[in-house]
Design an enzyme around this catalytic site. Structure first.
Site, PDB file in Angstrom:
ATOM      1  N   ASP A 172      35.951  44.510  46.302  1.00 42.59           N
ATOM      2  CA  ASP A 172      36.504  45.388  45.264  1.00 42.59           C
ATOM      3  C   ASP A 172      37.875  45.823  45.790  1.00 42.59           C
ATOM      4  O   ASP A 172      38.288  45.422  46.901  1.00 42.59           O
ATOM      5  CB  ASP A 172      35.583  46.611  45.027  1.00 42.59           C
ATOM      6  N   LEU A 173      38.570  46.652  45.028  1.00 40.30           N
ATOM      7  CA  LEU A 173      39.870  47.156  45.505  1.00 40.30           C
ATOM      8  C   LEU A 173      39.674  48.000  46.763  1.00 40.30           C
ATOM      9  O   LEU A 173      40.441  47.924  47.713  1.00 40.30           O
ATOM     10  CB  LEU A 173      40.526  48.009  44.415  1.00 40.30           C
ATOM     11  N   LEU A 218      42.290  41.482  42.699  1.00 44.59           N
ATOM     12  CA  LEU A 218      42.132  40.222  41.954  1.00 44.59           C
ATOM     13  C   LEU A 218      43.480  39.674  41.474  1.00 44.59           C
ATOM     14  O   LEU A 218      43.624  38.465  41.273  1.00 44.59           O
ATOM     15  CB  LEU A 218      41.217  40.451  40.744  1.00 44.59           C
ATOM     16  N   GLY A 278      34.205  42.167  38.917  1.00 43.03           N
ATOM     17  CA  GLY A 278      35.428  42.947  39.088  1.00 43.03           C
ATOM     18  C   GLY A 278      36.311  42.850  37.857  1.00 43.03           C
ATOM     19  O   GLY A 278      36.345  41.812  37.192  1.00 43.03           O
ATOM     20  N   GLY A 279      37.023  43.903  37.539  1.00 39.98           N
ATOM     21  CA  GLY A 279      37.984  43.852  36.434  1.00 39.98           C
ATOM     22  C   GLY A 279      38.055  45.169  35.710  1.00 39.98           C
ATOM     23  O   GLY A 279      37.339  46.120  36.036  1.00 39.98           O
ATOM     24  N   SER A 300      31.692  39.891  27.902  1.00 43.19           N
ATOM     25  CA  SER A 300      31.246  41.111  27.222  1.00 43.19           C
ATOM     26  C   SER A 300      30.964  40.853  25.750  1.00 43.19           C
ATOM     27  O   SER A 300      31.557  39.947  25.131  1.00 43.19           O
ATOM     28  CB  SER A 300      32.341  42.174  27.342  1.00 43.19           C
ATOM     29  N   ASN A 301      30.101  41.685  25.196  1.00 40.93           N
ATOM     30  CA  ASN A 301      29.869  41.662  23.735  1.00 40.93           C
ATOM     31  C   ASN A 301      31.173  41.889  22.971  1.00 40.93           C
ATOM     32  O   ASN A 301      31.281  41.508  21.804  1.00 40.93           O
ATOM     33  CB  ASN A 301      28.803  42.698  23.365  1.00 40.93           C
ATOM     34  N   TYR A 331      40.809  44.287  25.614  1.00 37.45           N
ATOM     35  CA  TYR A 331      39.756  44.012  26.598  1.00 37.45           C
ATOM     36  C   TYR A 331      38.904  42.813  26.152  1.00 37.45           C
ATOM     37  O   TYR A 331      38.636  41.900  26.947  1.00 37.45           O
ATOM     38  CB  TYR A 331      38.908  45.276  26.730  1.00 37.45           C
TER      39      TYR A 331
END
Ligand SMILES: NC(=O)C1=CN([C@@H]2O[C@H](COP(=O)(O)OP(=O)(O)OC[C@H]3O[C@@H](n4cnc5c(N)ncnc54)[C@H](O)[C@@H]3O)[C@@H](O)[C@H]2O)C=CC1
Ligand SMILES: O=C(O)[C@H]1OC(=O)[C@H](O)[C@@H](O)[C@@H]1O
Length: 274
Positions: free
Chosen positions: A32-33, A50, A70-71, A109-110, A134
């Site tokens: 992660d960051l 990333l 991640g994001g 994602s949905n 997004y």
């Protein structure tokens, strides 16, 4: 023993999966960051942004499979989404190719398909209908995944996650809830099933009100244990606290559809039918 890299390890899903994955994948590398505040002495962690290809290549070294959580995880400013999800998503696949990683599970994602109405049952093969910048970044991630599967031979699984958590939070989430253990099942299929080339699954538990056809995941062995309806009273009590949202209540993506909406709120249209 395969080495599995999990990005987004300090986030909501990462924090939960850090507890569920080690018995299945003992050689787990977290990234992660910044390190999670409660990082245990038995956990392995390497920081990486990333958006920086060299840093992503460094965390992919010696890795067999990646769980990419991640994001930037909600709607937000274009530049944040560009850096973390568009550039970051591309970097993840490209670094994996260069380092010989065999499998990637991408947290889609949905919201890649959020502008389908709730009465419209959709499969994983529908045209993308993102409901936000997004959502666009998740469509991009799925497209990069398909490219790296077809051209470079990586085994790629995109999970269009509904809403991850211990229980459904409101009326909409009764249709899209994903129990943590069920996400683990989907990740295992993506990492281990011998038939994976490029797959899209919906990340949802066994929800009676589901508006998604997720038969491919079931064909590959998915047997969710979470049942949204078991939490109906709680979800409806939470829903009663929310203001009506004519746009968000009509489309699958909920508030991601109604935010910044410039259309006619009194004449809501199923554009996907045109
Ligand atoms: N939680 C949910 O119900 C859903 C989650 N997802 C996706 O699943 C993934 C994980 O979701 P959550 O854990 O809820 O999100 P989160 O926001 O809690 O965690 C995301 C993590 O990614 C890290 N991150 C962001 N930008 C980064 C960068 N440039 N470099 C390295 N790390 C970076 C953050 O530091 C954070 O720890 C996200 O990709 C999200 O879009 C998709 C649908 C639903
Ligand atoms: O639609 C939803 O409920 C979820 O979708 C997502 O993609 C987001 O990452 C998560 O924060 C939302 O809660």
């Amino acid at each position: 023993m395969p080495r599995i890299l999990m990005t987004g390890a300090a986030g909501g899903i990462g924090t939960s999966l850090r507890k569920l994955l080690p018995p299945i994948y003992p050689d787990l590398l977290l990234s992660d960051l910044k390190a999670p505040a409660d990082l245990g002495k038995d956990e392995k962690f390497k920081a990486a942004d990333l958006a920086d290809l060299a840093q992503v290549e460094a965390i992919c070294e010696g890795v067999d499979g990646i769980l990419h959580f991640g994001g930037y995880s909600v709607e937000g400013p274009w530049d944040s989404i560009l850096q973390s999800n568009i550039i970051g998503g591309y970097n993840l696949f490209e670094a994996a190719r260069k380092k010989g990683v065999e499998r990637i599970v991408f947290a889609s994602s949905n919201h890649a398909v959020g502008f389908y109405p709730r009465h419209h049952r959709i499969g994983t093969d529908v045209t993308a209908r993102p409901d936000s910048r997004y959502g666009v970044s998740k469509v991009f991630g799925e497209a990069v995944g398909a490219l790296y599967a077809d051209k470079h031979g990586l085994g790629v699984t995109c999970i269009r996650i509904g809403n991850f958590g211990e229980m459904p939070l409101d009326h909409r989430r009764l249709s899209i809830w994903l129990k943590p253990e069920d996400l683990v099942q989907l990740c295992r299929i993506g990492l281990d099933h011998p038939d994976i080339h490029f797959e899209i699954f919906y990340g949802a538990s066994h929800n009676e009100r589901a508006w998604w056809d997720n038969h491919r995941a079931y064909e590959l062995g998915y047997r969710p244990t979470g049942r949204g309806e078991d939490f109906r009273e709680h979800a409806m009590a939470e829903q009663a606290k929310l203001k009506p949202d004519p746009v968000g209540d009509y489309y699958q993506g909920g508030t991601f559809c109604s935010m910044e909406f410039d259309g006619d709120k009194d004449r809501i249209v199923d554009w996907s039918k045109r």
